[in-house]
Design a protein around this motif. Sequence first.
Motif, PDB file in Angstrom:
ATOM      1  N   ALA A 196       0.849  -1.190   0.000  1.00 56.87           N
ATOM      2  CA  ALA A 196       0.000   0.000   0.000  1.00 56.87           C
ATOM      3  C   ALA A 196       0.884   1.239   0.000  1.00 56.87           C
ATOM      4  O   ALA A 196       1.866   1.312   0.739  1.00 56.87           O
ATOM      5  N   TYR A 197       0.524   2.167  -0.843  1.00 55.81           N
ATOM      6  CA  TYR A 197       1.175   3.465  -0.917  1.00 55.81           C
ATOM      7  C   TYR A 197       0.067   4.508  -0.866  1.00 55.81           C
ATOM      8  O   TYR A 197      -1.078   4.204  -1.222  1.00 55.81           O
ATOM      9  N   GLY A 243      -2.742   6.462  -1.576  1.00 56.46           N
ATOM     10  CA  GLY A 243      -3.630   6.603  -2.723  1.00 56.46           C
ATOM     11  C   GLY A 243      -3.724   5.403  -3.655  1.00 56.46           C
ATOM     12  O   GLY A 243      -4.547   5.399  -4.562  1.00 56.46           O
ATOM     13  N   PHE A 244      -2.873   4.376  -3.473  1.00 52.50           N
ATOM     14  CA  PHE A 244      -3.000   3.209  -4.349  1.00 52.50           C
ATOM     15  C   PHE A 244      -2.404   1.953  -3.713  1.00 52.50           C
ATOM     16  O   PHE A 244      -1.610   2.034  -2.786  1.00 52.50           O
ATOM     17  N   LEU A 245      -2.848   0.816  -4.246  1.00 53.26           N
ATOM     18  CA  LEU A 245      -2.359  -0.496  -3.811  1.00 53.26           C
ATOM     19  C   LEU A 245      -1.638  -1.147  -4.981  1.00 53.26           C
ATOM     20  O   LEU A 245      -1.996  -0.921  -6.133  1.00 53.26           O
ATOM     21  N   ILE A 246      -0.685  -1.990  -4.670  1.00 56.24           N
ATOM     22  CA  ILE A 246      -0.047  -2.832  -5.677  1.00 56.24           C
ATOM     23  C   ILE A 246      -0.282  -4.271  -5.249  1.00 56.24           C
ATOM     24  O   ILE A 246       0.028  -4.643  -4.116  1.00 56.24           O
ATOM     25  N   GLU A 274      -4.191  -4.554   2.854  1.00 51.85           N
ATOM     26  CA  GLU A 274      -3.607  -3.382   2.185  1.00 51.85           C
ATOM     27  C   GLU A 274      -4.595  -2.212   2.194  1.00 51.85           C
ATOM     28  O   GLU A 274      -4.197  -1.061   2.374  1.00 51.85           O
ATOM     29  N   CYS A 275      -5.885  -2.507   2.051  1.00 54.25           N
ATOM     30  CA  CYS A 275      -6.895  -1.443   2.190  1.00 54.25           C
ATOM     31  C   CYS A 275      -6.854  -0.855   3.599  1.00 54.25           C
ATOM     32  O   CYS A 275      -7.053   0.347   3.784  1.00 54.25           O
ATOM     33  N   GLN A 296      -4.621   1.925   3.787  1.00 56.09           N
ATOM     34  CA  GLN A 296      -5.171   3.140   3.186  1.00 56.09           C
ATOM     35  C   GLN A 296      -6.093   3.872   4.148  1.00 56.09           C
ATOM     36  O   GLN A 296      -6.057   5.095   4.241  1.00 56.09           O
TER      37      GLN A 296
END
Length: 101
Positions: A6-7, A9-12, A33-34, A37
């Motif tokens: 997780a970064y 604003g977005f997930l990988i 990962e959410c 966020q």
Amino acid sequence: DDFGAAYPGFLIMNPRLLDKVSISVKQWIFAHECGHQFRGPDEETADCFAVQRGRRQGWLTPAGLDEVCTFIAPAKGDMMHLSGSHRCEYMRKCYADPKVH
């Protein structure tokens, strides 16, 4: 090189690795990962977020949580993560009690 990250604003998500795990584990990884966020960088908080979301939405059953625990059991602790067995113990508490975290 990991299943997901997780970064801001977005997930990988890594489909190559995700193809090797059960649906319950895939969904838990995504929800974890959410959790980063919505709740921040703390790993225990993200774990708790994921299992509570899964229980509430109906996709994480007690058997699915067992699959998640089997998946993370071999994990050794590091600077960001507790060992897999400690994470599992905490997630079981979160799953059972919606007031945790």
